[in-house]
Design a protein around this motif. Structure first.
Motif, PDB file in Angstrom:
ATOM      1  N   CYS A  68       0.817  -1.224   0.000  1.00  0.00           N
ATOM      2  CA  CYS A  68       0.000   0.000   0.000  1.00  0.00           C
ATOM      3  C   CYS A  68       0.847   1.270   0.000  1.00  0.00           C
ATOM      4  CB  CYS A  68      -0.934   0.006   1.204  1.00  0.00           C
ATOM      5  SG  CYS A  68      -2.350  -1.093   1.021  1.00  0.00           S
ATOM      6  N   SER A  69       1.888   1.286   0.798  1.00  0.00           N
ATOM      7  CA  SER A  69       2.748   2.470   0.861  1.00  0.00           C
ATOM      8  C   SER A  69       3.440   2.707  -0.478  1.00  0.00           C
ATOM      9  CB  SER A  69       3.795   2.320   1.972  1.00  0.00           C
ATOM     10  OG  SER A  69       4.609   1.185   1.745  1.00  0.00           O
ATOM     11  N   GLY A  70       3.758   1.620  -1.191  1.00  0.00           N
ATOM     12  CA  GLY A  70       4.385   1.744  -2.501  1.00  0.00           C
ATOM     13  C   GLY A  70       3.467   2.402  -3.510  1.00  0.00           C
ATOM     14  N   HIS A  75       2.009   6.944  -6.853  1.00  0.00           N
ATOM     15  CA  HIS A  75       0.943   7.854  -7.282  1.00  0.00           C
ATOM     16  C   HIS A  75       1.361   9.310  -7.070  1.00  0.00           C
ATOM     17  CE1 HIS A  75      -3.036   9.507  -7.970  1.00  0.00           C
ATOM     18  NE2 HIS A  75      -2.989  10.086  -6.781  1.00  0.00           N
ATOM     19  N   ARG A  76       1.974   9.562  -5.939  1.00  0.00           N
ATOM     20  CA  ARG A  76       2.438  10.928  -5.641  1.00  0.00           C
ATOM     21  C   ARG A  76       3.478  11.385  -6.648  1.00  0.00           C
ATOM     22  NH1 ARG A  76       5.512  11.674  -0.066  1.00  0.00           N
ATOM     23  NH2 ARG A  76       7.075  10.611  -1.345  1.00  0.00           N
ATOM     24  N   ASN A  77       4.295  10.451  -7.138  1.00  0.00           N
ATOM     25  CA  ASN A  77       5.327  10.791  -8.103  1.00  0.00           C
ATOM     26  C   ASN A  77       4.870  10.607  -9.560  1.00  0.00           C
ATOM     27  OD1 ASN A  77       8.073  11.321  -6.601  1.00  0.00           O
ATOM     28  ND2 ASN A  77       7.078   9.641  -5.507  1.00  0.00           N
ATOM     29  N   LYS A  78       3.560  10.354  -9.729  1.00  0.00           N
ATOM     30  CA  LYS A  78       2.941  10.230 -11.057  1.00  0.00           C
ATOM     31  C   LYS A  78       3.608   9.137 -11.907  1.00  0.00           C
ATOM     32  CE  LYS A  78       1.432  15.047 -11.047  1.00  0.00           C
ATOM     33  NZ  LYS A  78       1.446  16.370 -11.712  1.00  0.00           N
ATOM     34  N   THR A  79       3.886   8.027 -11.266  1.00  0.00           N
ATOM     35  CA  THR A  79       4.489   6.893 -11.982  1.00  0.00           C
ATOM     36  C   THR A  79       3.553   5.696 -11.999  1.00  0.00           C
ATOM     37  OG1 THR A  79       5.683   6.317  -9.932  1.00  0.00           O
ATOM     38  CG2 THR A  79       6.892   7.567 -11.596  1.00  0.00           C
ATOM     39  N   VAL A  85      -3.797  -0.053 -15.118  1.00  0.00           N
ATOM     40  CA  VAL A  85      -4.243  -0.720 -13.893  1.00  0.00           C
ATOM     41  C   VAL A  85      -5.694  -1.170 -14.041  1.00  0.00           C
ATOM     42  CG1 VAL A  85      -4.750  -0.417 -11.429  1.00  0.00           C
ATOM     43  CG2 VAL A  85      -2.632   0.510 -12.386  1.00  0.00           C
ATOM     44  N   GLY A  86      -6.531  -0.279 -14.604  1.00  0.00           N
ATOM     45  CA  GLY A  86      -7.940  -0.612 -14.808  1.00  0.00           C
ATOM     46  C   GLY A  86      -8.139  -1.775 -15.761  1.00  0.00           C
ATOM     47  N   LEU A  87      -7.341  -1.803 -16.844  1.00  0.00           N
ATOM     48  CA  LEU A  87      -7.440  -2.904 -17.816  1.00  0.00           C
ATOM     49  C   LEU A  87      -7.039  -4.234 -17.178  1.00  0.00           C
ATOM     50  CD1 LEU A  87      -5.947  -1.165 -20.990  1.00  0.00           C
ATOM     51  CD2 LEU A  87      -8.325  -1.895 -20.677  1.00  0.00           C
ATOM     52  N   LEU A  88      -5.923  -4.214 -16.443  1.00  0.00           N
ATOM     53  CA  LEU A  88      -5.474  -5.437 -15.762  1.00  0.00           C
ATOM     54  C   LEU A  88      -6.513  -5.908 -14.746  1.00  0.00           C
ATOM     55  CD1 LEU A  88      -1.721  -4.550 -15.126  1.00  0.00           C
ATOM     56  CD2 LEU A  88      -2.538  -6.408 -16.586  1.00  0.00           C
ATOM     57  N   ALA A  89      -7.024  -4.961 -13.954  1.00  0.00           N
ATOM     58  CA  ALA A  89      -7.996  -5.303 -12.912  1.00  0.00           C
ATOM     59  C   ALA A  89      -9.309  -5.809 -13.501  1.00  0.00           C
ATOM     60  CB  ALA A  89      -8.264  -4.092 -12.017  1.00  0.00           C
ATOM     61  N   ALA A  90      -9.668  -5.317 -14.700  1.00  0.00           N
ATOM     62  CA  ALA A  90     -10.889  -5.783 -15.361  1.00  0.00           C
ATOM     63  C   ALA A  90     -10.821  -7.281 -15.642  1.00  0.00           C
ATOM     64  CB  ALA A  90     -11.109  -5.014 -16.668  1.00  0.00           C
ATOM     65  N   GLY A  91      -9.606  -7.790 -15.820  1.00  0.00           N
ATOM     66  CA  GLY A  91      -9.432  -9.231 -16.009  1.00  0.00           C
ATOM     67  C   GLY A  91      -9.128  -9.966 -14.728  1.00  0.00           C
ATOM     68  N   SER A  92      -8.276  -9.386 -13.886  1.00  0.00           N
ATOM     69  CA  SER A  92      -7.781 -10.113 -12.714  1.00  0.00           C
ATOM     70  C   SER A  92      -8.783 -10.213 -11.573  1.00  0.00           C
ATOM     71  CB  SER A  92      -6.491  -9.456 -12.195  1.00  0.00           C
ATOM     72  OG  SER A  92      -6.742  -8.159 -11.690  1.00  0.00           O
ATOM     73  N   ILE A 199      10.325   2.844 -14.254  1.00  0.00           N
ATOM     74  CA  ILE A 199       9.737   3.235 -12.969  1.00  0.00           C
ATOM     75  C   ILE A 199       8.216   3.282 -13.063  1.00  0.00           C
ATOM     76  CG2 ILE A 199       9.910   5.716 -13.425  1.00  0.00           C
ATOM     77  CD1 ILE A 199      10.373   3.965 -10.015  1.00  0.00           C
ATOM     78  N   SER A 200       7.708   3.655 -14.239  1.00  0.00           N
ATOM     79  CA  SER A 200       6.260   3.691 -14.449  1.00  0.00           C
ATOM     80  C   SER A 200       5.685   2.278 -14.529  1.00  0.00           C
ATOM     81  CB  SER A 200       5.931   4.463 -15.729  1.00  0.00           C
ATOM     82  OG  SER A 200       4.536   4.534 -15.930  1.00  0.00           O
ATOM     83  N   ILE A 201       6.444   1.370 -15.137  1.00  0.00           N
ATOM     84  CA  ILE A 201       6.029  -0.036 -15.194  1.00  0.00           C
ATOM     85  C   ILE A 201       5.938  -0.611 -13.784  1.00  0.00           C
ATOM     86  CG2 ILE A 201       6.736  -2.364 -15.876  1.00  0.00           C
ATOM     87  CD1 ILE A 201       5.691  -0.834 -18.231  1.00  0.00           C
ATOM     88  N   VAL A 202       6.945  -0.323 -12.972  1.00  0.00           N
ATOM     89  CA  VAL A 202       6.982  -0.817 -11.590  1.00  0.00           C
ATOM     90  C   VAL A 202       5.811  -0.247 -10.786  1.00  0.00           C
ATOM     91  CG1 VAL A 202       8.272  -0.787  -9.419  1.00  0.00           C
ATOM     92  CG2 VAL A 202       9.470  -1.208 -11.572  1.00  0.00           C
ATOM     93  N   GLY A 203       5.598   1.063 -10.909  1.00  0.00           N
ATOM     94  CA  GLY A 203       4.502   1.705 -10.180  1.00  0.00           C
ATOM     95  C   GLY A 203       3.145   1.168 -10.589  1.00  0.00           C
ATOM     96  N   THR A 204       2.947   0.967 -11.888  1.00  0.00           N
ATOM     97  CA  THR A 204       1.680   0.440 -12.398  1.00  0.00           C
ATOM     98  C   THR A 204       1.465  -0.991 -11.928  1.00  0.00           C
ATOM     99  OG1 THR A 204       1.851   1.862 -14.362  1.00  0.00           O
ATOM    100  CG2 THR A 204       0.363  -0.026 -14.508  1.00  0.00           C
ATOM    101  N   ASP A 205       2.529  -1.780 -11.943  1.00  0.00           N
ATOM    102  CA  ASP A 205       2.438  -3.173 -11.503  1.00  0.00           C
ATOM    103  C   ASP A 205       2.070  -3.253 -10.021  1.00  0.00           C
ATOM    104  OD1 ASP A 205       2.849  -6.063 -11.838  1.00  0.00           O
ATOM    105  OD2 ASP A 205       4.587  -5.752 -10.551  1.00  0.00           O
TER     106      ASP A 205
END
Length: 274
Positions: A68-70, A75-79, A85-92, A199-205
């Motif tokens: 959660c902290s990650g 999000h604060r750093n816009k990464t 996330v929405g597309l992945l969650a729509a499946g997962s 960094i954006s890939i990591v944040g999104t994941d």
């Protein structure tokens, strides 16, 4: 002072072995950045004799809470790309809920759901060990050889659909084994979105991993496969150890650490399979 005494008393009520397990895994997470699911569940099953269903369910909630902290940081750093996330969650999310229900049906029907979990966990650990070893080369190759080939054009055309299908696969595999939301999820995103910054890939994941592991964990919790004393013991030992590991990890070559972790995951995967 009285509050502090209550906190200390509460922590001491946990099994010390659970705190030790949380500390060990948390330290390795901080040291290497390798996801906790890849380490926590096999250590609980192989090292501490925890039943696979309890280990998976408890680890899923542990992962959701510790990530959660990650999400807040990224999000604060816009990464975080919330569309992905929405597309992945729509499946997962739906596939995770369905998988939990099927696991319960399998158990009720008298089939060995623990064996299914062990085999899935074994395959996921072996796969994760290879991804850890080749991830750097994979990212470099995709970044430098991204061209308008037929395969690339096909992926571009159907990228949202492929992302949702990837979410479906992750939802199933993570719910059964608690492994895959980190290393495998980020590898999929690197392949589908090669122009995005790492960094954006990591944040999104990470942002996708939190709802996935939380929902999967709550599903296991609903069917009674979460040990709360174990969970809080893992958190009590793991959270401080992650910080300590990250401090020490700055002074140790990352390459050799990742090789060691990959070998450990591979060995645990083989052990679970036999």
């Amino acid at each position: 002072m009285e509050l502090l005494e209550h906190v200390v008393s509460y922590i001491l009520s946990f099994e010390l072995i659970h705190i030790a397990a949380g500390s060990l895994v948390g330290f390795v997470i901080g040291l290497t950045g390798v996801g906790g699911g890849s380490l926590m569940t096999p250590i609980l099953v192989l090292g501490f004799g925890i039943a696979p269903a309890i280990a998976v369910g408890t680890d899923l909630l542990y992962a959701a809470l510790t990530k959660c902290s990650g999400v807040f940081f990224h999000h604060r750093n816009k990464t975080v790309d919330w569309r992905i996330v929405g597309l992945l969650a729509a499946g997962s999310v739906p596939s995770s809920i369905i998988t939990v229900a099927l696991l319960e049906q399998i158990k009720t029907a008298g089939f060995n759901s623990d064996r299914l979990m062990m085999l899935t966990l074994s395959v996921m650990l072996i796969l994760t060990s290879f991804i850890i070893l080749i991830k750097g080369r994979l990212v470099s190759y995709v970044s430098h050889h991204h061209s308008e080939s037929k395969a690339v054009l096909l992926i571009k055309k159907y990228r949202p659909h492929i992302t949702v299908l990837s979410g479906v696969a992750l939802g199933i595999l993570v719910t059964i084994s608690s492994v895959g939301a980190g290393a495998i999820g980020s590898a999929i995103l690197f392949l589908l979105y090669p122009r995005k910054k790492p960094i954006s890939i990591v944040g999104t994941d990470i942002a996708h991993a939190v709802p996935l592991t939380a929902i999967a964990g709550m599903g296991h919790m609903h069917f009674g496969s979460v040990d709360y004393n174990l969970l809080f013991g893992l958190l009590a030992g793991g959270i401080p150890a992650i910080y300590l590991g990250s401090l020490i990890g700055q002074h140790i070559p990352d390459h050799w650490l990742r090789i060691a972790i990959a070998i450990l995951l591979f060995a645990m995967g083989i052990k679970l399979a036999v």
